[in-house]
Design a protein around this motif. Structure first.
Motif, mmCIF file in Angstrom:
data_model
loop_
_atom_site.group_PDB
_atom_site.id
_atom_site.type_symbol
_atom_site.label_atom_id
_atom_site.label_comp_id
_atom_site.label_asym_id
_atom_site.label_seq_id
_atom_site.Cartn_x
_atom_site.Cartn_y
_atom_site.Cartn_z
ATOM 1 N N LYS A 178 0.813 -1.217 0.000
ATOM 2 C CA LYS A 178 0.000 0.000 0.000
ATOM 3 C C LYS A 178 0.847 1.269 0.000
ATOM 4 N N ARG A 179 1.964 1.257 0.716
ATOM 5 C CA ARG A 179 2.834 2.438 0.718
ATOM 6 C C ARG A 179 3.369 2.708 -0.686
ATOM 7 N N MET A 180 3.879 1.650 -1.301
ATOM 8 C CA MET A 180 4.495 1.810 -2.612
ATOM 9 C C MET A 180 3.464 2.238 -3.650
ATOM 10 N N PRO A 266 -0.368 4.624 4.333
ATOM 11 C CA PRO A 266 -1.688 4.168 4.797
ATOM 12 C C PRO A 266 -1.604 3.004 5.776
ATOM 13 N N ASP A 267 -0.906 3.248 6.885
ATOM 14 C CA ASP A 267 -0.783 2.254 7.939
ATOM 15 C C ASP A 267 -0.494 3.017 9.232
ATOM 16 N N TYR A 268 -0.128 2.313 10.293
ATOM 17 C CA TYR A 268 0.146 2.988 11.562
ATOM 18 C C TYR A 268 1.326 3.959 11.438
ATOM 19 N N GLY A 269 2.246 3.675 10.521
ATOM 20 C CA GLY A 269 3.367 4.573 10.315
ATOM 21 C C GLY A 269 2.920 5.947 9.853
ATOM 22 N N GLY A 270 1.843 6.001 9.062
ATOM 23 C CA GLY A 270 1.319 7.274 8.609
ATOM 24 C C GLY A 270 0.740 8.093 9.744
ATOM 25 N N SER A 274 2.295 11.648 10.821
ATOM 26 C CA SER A 274 1.443 12.839 10.829
ATOM 27 C C SER A 274 1.510 13.547 12.176
ATOM 28 N N ILE A 275 1.450 12.788 13.262
ATOM 29 C CA ILE A 275 1.516 13.375 14.606
ATOM 30 C C ILE A 275 2.882 14.001 14.844
ATOM 31 N N ARG A 276 3.939 13.312 14.427
ATOM 32 C CA ARG A 276 5.294 13.828 14.626
ATOM 33 C C ARG A 276 5.504 15.146 13.887
#
Length: 323
Positions: A178-180, A266-270, A274-276
């Motif tokens: 999904k990221r790619m 589009p996962d928890y990394g996003g 975004s918060i960071r």
């Protein structure tokens, strides 16, 4: 914004793009940057030995990463997965979307700026660090020169058709990831097996140029921020500044196109990203780092006295858009 320079960036399907936080960034992958600080040997035998060690060292990590990625059900190559998940790799990220390249240029600059100027203050504040932020940091933030690389896939394909062993590879990423898929990602990498005694700890374009020089081929030339193959553009370099008002407008436009952390990751990394970035922006707001260009006052009216008296909730000098 240097709008004329920005408008010159080609926008068609023959091109892919790489956005950089600074015009000091060259086409050197993270894995190579991390090991490239040591002096490059001039003896060809030593270069061969060093390249071999680098390749073996990289392969150890790739094998380990591939096993772990397979364990969690990822089928893409470890090269592309490592690159997209922030691990060191011999690849460089590109995108078929100029908007995505701009997102990475902007956000990487925010990350770099926070690390250099804000984080030391939050760890242990003192007057010297504050002075450095208010003087050097503020000027750097508002006068930063961003960079976009534009690579012509058609020209690279023409090179490959004539010299199938040339070392610069362009690979598509796994669109099942999904990221790619969201980032419309592609990767360039140097095939270490093909570069013989050319030091690998250099720009991918410099390595390619030296490979052709060793073959007695002079078709690849550099001129006026362009790398040309027989006169046709292979890679074009565009450096430009963004004043705060232009940055806000462009960030707003990108966000309206869903070019932001949540959609590109589009996962928890996003969510984490975004918060960071939102936290980084809040620090920039707190310390009044950004200012809008004003024809009557190049500092947008942010004099030292106004900086001290300005209320923290006063957004009259600019508002940050979240990425």
């Amino acid at each position: 914004m240097q709008i004329e320079k920005f408008k010159q960036i080609p926008r068609n399907q023959d091109y892919i793009y790489r956005g950089c936080a600074s015009n000091e960034y060259h086409l050197i992958p993270s894995f190579i940057r991390n090991i490239g600080k040591s002096q490059t040997p001039s003896d060809p035998k030593k270069v061969l030995k060093r390249n071999k060690l680098i390749k073996e060292y990289n392969q150890v990590f790739l094998d380990r990463e591939q096993n772990l990625f397979n364990f969690i059900g990822e089928s893409a190559s470890s090269d592309s997965l490592a690159q997209h998940y922030g691990l060191g790799s011999v690849c460089l990220d590109w995108s078929s979307s100029l908007d995505v390249a701009l997102y990475f240029a902007f956000t990487q600059f925010i990350e770099d700026f926070h690390k250099k100027y804000i984080k030391p203050i939050m760890a242990e504040p003192d007057s010297k660090k504050m002075e450095k932020l208010e003087n050097e940091g503020r000027k750097k933030f508002n006068e930063n020169m961003y960079r976009i690389y534009a690579l012509n896939k058609k020209t690279l394909s023409n090179i490959k058709s004539e010299f199938d062993k040339e070392p610069l590879r362009l690979d598509k990423t796994d669109q099942q990831n999904k990221r790619m898929e969201s980032q419309k990602g592609l990767l360039t990498m140097i095939d270490i097996d093909e570069i013989d005694d050319i030091p690998i700890n250099n720009s991918q374009l410099i390595i390619l140029k030296k490979w052709f020089d060793n073959k007695g081929v002079d078709y690849l030339t550099e001129k006026n921020d362009q790398w040309l193959w027989k006169g046709d553009p292979l890679v074009e370099i565009y450096d430009f500044k963004l004043h705060q008002s232009a940055r806000e407008s462009l960030q707003e436009l990108l966000t309206s196109k869903k070019i932001d952390s949540i959609h590109l990751f589009p996962d928890y990394g996003g969510v984490e990203r975004s918060i960071r970035l939102a936290e980084h922006y809040e620090y920039l707001h707190t310390f009044y780092i950004a200012y809008k260009e004003n024809h009557a006052d190049t500092l947008g009216g942010l004099t030292p006295s106004k900086l001290k008296s300005r209320h923290p909730c006063d957004n009259s000098y600019g508002e940050f858009r979240l990425f």
